[in-house]
Write a protein that holds these residues in place. Structure first.
Motif, PDB file in Angstrom:
ATOM      1  N   ARG A  28      46.307  76.092  95.596  1.00  0.00           N
ATOM      2  CA  ARG A  28      44.897  76.258  95.218  1.00  0.00           C
ATOM      3  C   ARG A  28      44.598  75.571  93.894  1.00  0.00           C
ATOM      4  NH1 ARG A  28      44.132  82.716  96.593  1.00  0.00           N
ATOM      5  NH2 ARG A  28      44.006  82.534  98.868  1.00  0.00           N
ATOM      6  N   LEU A  29      45.493  75.716  92.934  1.00  0.00           N
ATOM      7  CA  LEU A  29      45.304  75.053  91.642  1.00  0.00           C
ATOM      8  C   LEU A  29      45.276  73.546  91.817  1.00  0.00           C
ATOM      9  CD1 LEU A  29      45.194  75.012  88.539  1.00  0.00           C
ATOM     10  CD2 LEU A  29      47.706  75.146  88.547  1.00  0.00           C
ATOM     11  N   ARG A  30      46.201  73.038  92.603  1.00  0.00           N
ATOM     12  CA  ARG A  30      46.250  71.596  92.824  1.00  0.00           C
ATOM     13  C   ARG A  30      44.983  71.112  93.529  1.00  0.00           C
ATOM     14  NH1 ARG A  30      51.939  69.453  94.740  1.00  0.00           N
ATOM     15  NH2 ARG A  30      51.477  70.734  96.554  1.00  0.00           N
ATOM     16  N   ALA A  31      44.460  71.924  94.461  1.00  0.00           N
ATOM     17  CA  ALA A  31      43.226  71.551  95.159  1.00  0.00           C
ATOM     18  C   ALA A  31      42.047  71.508  94.193  1.00  0.00           C
ATOM     19  CB  ALA A  31      42.947  72.542  96.286  1.00  0.00           C
ATOM     20  N   ALA A  32      42.008  72.474  93.270  1.00  0.00           N
ATOM     21  CA  ALA A  32      40.910  72.504  92.296  1.00  0.00           C
ATOM     22  C   ALA A  32      40.952  71.272  91.395  1.00  0.00           C
ATOM     23  CB  ALA A  32      40.991  73.781  91.459  1.00  0.00           C
ATOM     24  N   ILE A  33      42.138  70.875  91.003  1.00  0.00           N
ATOM     25  CA  ILE A  33      42.273  69.677  90.167  1.00  0.00           C
ATOM     26  C   ILE A  33      41.873  68.434  90.954  1.00  0.00           C
ATOM     27  CG2 ILE A  33      43.925  68.197  88.962  1.00  0.00           C
ATOM     28  CD1 ILE A  33      45.479  70.762  88.249  1.00  0.00           C
ATOM     29  N   ALA A  34      42.297  68.361  92.218  1.00  0.00           N
ATOM     30  CA  ALA A  34      42.032  67.178  93.040  1.00  0.00           C
ATOM     31  C   ALA A  34      40.549  66.970  93.289  1.00  0.00           C
ATOM     32  CB  ALA A  34      42.773  67.290  94.368  1.00  0.00           C
ATOM     33  N   VAL A 189      49.079  81.415  85.056  1.00  0.00           N
ATOM     34  CA  VAL A 189      48.653  80.062  84.691  1.00  0.00           C
ATOM     35  C   VAL A 189      47.966  80.100  83.329  1.00  0.00           C
ATOM     36  CG1 VAL A 189      47.208  78.094  85.335  1.00  0.00           C
ATOM     37  CG2 VAL A 189      48.377  79.425  87.116  1.00  0.00           C
ATOM     38  N   VAL A 190      48.389  79.227  82.451  1.00  0.00           N
ATOM     39  CA  VAL A 190      47.775  79.110  81.126  1.00  0.00           C
ATOM     40  C   VAL A 190      47.224  77.704  80.978  1.00  0.00           C
ATOM     41  CG1 VAL A 190      48.147  79.188  78.638  1.00  0.00           C
ATOM     42  CG2 VAL A 190      49.283  80.847  80.118  1.00  0.00           C
ATOM     43  N   LEU A 191      45.933  77.613  80.723  1.00  0.00           N
ATOM     44  CA  LEU A 191      45.256  76.322  80.627  1.00  0.00           C
ATOM     45  C   LEU A 191      44.973  75.998  79.170  1.00  0.00           C
ATOM     46  CD1 LEU A 191      43.886  78.135  83.177  1.00  0.00           C
ATOM     47  CD2 LEU A 191      43.010  75.870  83.705  1.00  0.00           C
ATOM     48  N   ASP A 192      45.580  74.902  78.704  1.00  0.00           N
ATOM     49  CA  ASP A 192      45.335  74.385  77.352  1.00  0.00           C
ATOM     50  C   ASP A 192      45.650  75.420  76.279  1.00  0.00           C
ATOM     51  OD1 ASP A 192      44.565  72.065  75.899  1.00  0.00           O
ATOM     52  OD2 ASP A 192      42.659  73.017  75.401  1.00  0.00           O
ATOM     53  N   ARG A 193      46.501  76.395  76.607  1.00  0.00           N
ATOM     54  CA  ARG A 193      46.867  77.469  75.679  1.00  0.00           C
ATOM     55  C   ARG A 193      45.650  78.251  75.177  1.00  0.00           C
ATOM     56  NH1 ARG A 193      52.298  78.970  74.096  1.00  0.00           N
ATOM     57  NH2 ARG A 193      53.414  78.110  75.884  1.00  0.00           N
ATOM     58  N   ARG A 194      44.569  78.223  75.957  1.00  0.00           N
ATOM     59  CA  ARG A 194      43.355  78.932  75.556  1.00  0.00           C
ATOM     60  C   ARG A 194      42.876  79.927  76.594  1.00  0.00           C
ATOM     61  NH1 ARG A 194      38.893  75.730  74.964  1.00  0.00           N
ATOM     62  NH2 ARG A 194      39.787  73.818  75.812  1.00  0.00           N
ATOM     63  N   VAL A 195      43.214  79.679  77.859  1.00  0.00           N
ATOM     64  CA  VAL A 195      42.740  80.547  78.935  1.00  0.00           C
ATOM     65  C   VAL A 195      43.919  80.882  79.839  1.00  0.00           C
ATOM     66  CG1 VAL A 195      41.194  80.743  80.909  1.00  0.00           C
ATOM     67  CG2 VAL A 195      40.449  79.485  78.883  1.00  0.00           C
ATOM     68  N   VAL A 205      37.653  79.625  91.536  1.00  0.00           N
ATOM     69  CA  VAL A 205      37.929  80.229  90.220  1.00  0.00           C
ATOM     70  C   VAL A 205      38.732  79.257  89.361  1.00  0.00           C
ATOM     71  CG1 VAL A 205      39.100  82.115  89.016  1.00  0.00           C
ATOM     72  CG2 VAL A 205      37.816  82.576  91.119  1.00  0.00           C
ATOM     73  N   TYR A 206      39.747  78.633  89.947  1.00  0.00           N
ATOM     74  CA  TYR A 206      40.493  77.632  89.183  1.00  0.00           C
ATOM     75  C   TYR A 206      39.565  76.503  88.741  1.00  0.00           C
ATOM     76  CZ  TYR A 206      45.115  79.608  90.282  1.00  0.00           C
ATOM     77  OH  TYR A 206      46.220  80.416  90.359  1.00  0.00           O
ATOM     78  N   ALA A 207      38.639  76.116  89.598  1.00  0.00           N
ATOM     79  CA  ALA A 207      37.694  75.058  89.247  1.00  0.00           C
ATOM     80  C   ALA A 207      36.850  75.469  88.038  1.00  0.00           C
ATOM     81  CB  ALA A 207      36.799  74.725  90.436  1.00  0.00           C
ATOM     82  N   ALA A 214      37.998  71.936  80.078  1.00  0.00           N
ATOM     83  CA  ALA A 214      37.906  70.479  80.089  1.00  0.00           C
ATOM     84  C   ALA A 214      36.498  69.950  80.220  1.00  0.00           C
ATOM     85  CB  ALA A 214      38.771  69.907  81.211  1.00  0.00           C
ATOM     86  N   GLY A 215      35.518  70.826  80.348  1.00  0.00           N
ATOM     87  CA  GLY A 215      34.158  70.390  80.504  1.00  0.00           C
ATOM     88  C   GLY A 215      33.770  70.225  81.954  1.00  0.00           C
ATOM     89  N   PRO A 216      32.480  70.031  82.230  1.00  0.00           N
ATOM     90  CA  PRO A 216      32.003  69.864  83.618  1.00  0.00           C
ATOM     91  C   PRO A 216      32.636  68.671  84.288  1.00  0.00           C
ATOM     92  CG  PRO A 216      30.178  70.162  82.069  1.00  0.00           C
ATOM     93  CD  PRO A 216      31.397  69.929  81.251  1.00  0.00           C
ATOM     94  N   VAL A 217      32.616  68.702  85.596  1.00  0.00           N
ATOM     95  CA  VAL A 217      33.107  67.560  86.369  1.00  0.00           C
ATOM     96  C   VAL A 217      32.240  66.353  86.004  1.00  0.00           C
ATOM     97  CG1 VAL A 217      33.427  66.599  88.666  1.00  0.00           C
ATOM     98  CG2 VAL A 217      33.861  69.027  88.264  1.00  0.00           C
ATOM     99  N   PRO A 218      32.868  65.285  85.524  1.00  0.00           N
ATOM    100  CA  PRO A 218      32.062  64.118  85.112  1.00  0.00           C
ATOM    101  C   PRO A 218      31.392  63.455  86.301  1.00  0.00           C
ATOM    102  CG  PRO A 218      34.417  63.589  85.072  1.00  0.00           C
ATOM    103  CD  PRO A 218      34.313  65.068  85.327  1.00  0.00           C
ATOM    104  N   SER A 219      30.194  62.955  86.057  1.00  0.00           N
ATOM    105  CA  SER A 219      29.456  62.262  87.116  1.00  0.00           C
ATOM    106  C   SER A 219      30.093  60.895  87.358  1.00  0.00           C
ATOM    107  CB  SER A 219      27.997  62.064  86.721  1.00  0.00           C
ATOM    108  OG  SER A 219      27.380  63.316  86.492  1.00  0.00           O
ATOM    109  N   GLU A 220      30.113  60.512  88.612  1.00  0.00           N
ATOM    110  CA  GLU A 220      30.623  59.189  88.943  1.00  0.00           C
ATOM    111  C   GLU A 220      29.636  58.129  88.420  1.00  0.00           C
ATOM    112  OE1 GLU A 220      33.395  58.549  90.164  1.00  0.00           O
ATOM    113  OE2 GLU A 220      34.092  60.166  91.460  1.00  0.00           O
TER     114      GLU A 220
END
Length: 223
Positions: A28-34, A189-195, A205-207, A214-220
């Motif tokens: 699930r984490l990998r899917a959210a990143i992808a 799971v620890v993200l950026d040592r902040r969450v 939720v991972y998304a 890391a901020g919103p998903v950047p626009s293409e």
């Protein structure tokens, strides 16, 4: 506060081989990143967390392992396993009920070596996928060396590590650090040592957590 655009984000995953929720949560984490066009910004680092440090090194059936560690009956284990199997299959994951378990300390020592080579997550993921699919015995040193070689690691070094006690201190240190950060189980799971995100969260939720650090998903960009 969020990361500056384009900066790297480290995601640490405390997990253990035989944990079915780790198996599902990892995918699930990998899917959210992808889903993100900036997926290459994220680096996943595997961290070691033995759920059952006292587990025997001899192979035992899955239900024997569970009952020894948690109690209950074989019928309880089978019922829970079938529920996990159904959920995993809904998410496109293979899930064999016929698995053998043993102590995972040696595997974690190899994961530490794989981390040093920048391939810890890939190696652990390949081993765990084969384990839950029922196609790999990760407690066979030669099988583990074969997976390592396929992941771009040195199979000879893996054999050397398994025949020694290398990386033992780091495996124990990882578990201690996870506990200090609040882990009461895995996945953690620890993200950026902040969450921190305990348990296997949904992809959505991972998304959200990725967006938080890391901020919103950047626009293409349109060329």
């Amino acid at each position: 506060m969020v990361e500056q655009a384009g900066s790297q984000v480290v995601i640490e995953v405390w997990a253990d081989l035989g944990c079915p929720w780790c198996y599902v949560g990892k995918h699930r984490l990998r899917a959210a990143i992808a889903q993100r066009p900036d997926a290459d910004r994220f680096t996943i680092v595997m961290r070691s967390f033995e759920l059952d440090p006292e587990a025997p090194h001899e192979l035992e059936r899955n239900e024997e392992s569970f009952i020894r560690a948690h109690g209950g009956t074989a019928a309880d284990v089978l019922r829970a396993e079938r529920q996990m199997q159904a959920m995993a299959r809904r998410e496109g994951l293979k899930y064999s009920l016929d698995r053998l378990n043993a102590n995972t300390f040696d595997l974690h020592r190899v994961v530490q070596y794989a981390n040093d080579q920048g391939r810890g997550f890939q190696f652990f993921s390949d081993v765990q996928d084969g384990f839950f699919a029922g196609t790999l015995n990760p407690f066979d040193p030669e099988a583990l060396a074969g997976v390592a070689e396929s992941a771009g690691l040195d199979a000879r070094r893996v054999r050397e590590i398994l025949a020694s006690n290398e990386y033992a201190d780091r495996v124990r240190a990882d578990r201690r650090e996870g506990l200090e950060l609040g882990a009461t189980g895995v996945p953690f799971v620890v993200l950026d040592r902040r969450v921190a995100a305990p348990g296997a969260q949904k992809v959505a939720v991972y998304a959200q957590l990725l967006e938080q650090v890391a901020g919103p998903v950047p626009s293409e960009r349109v060329s």
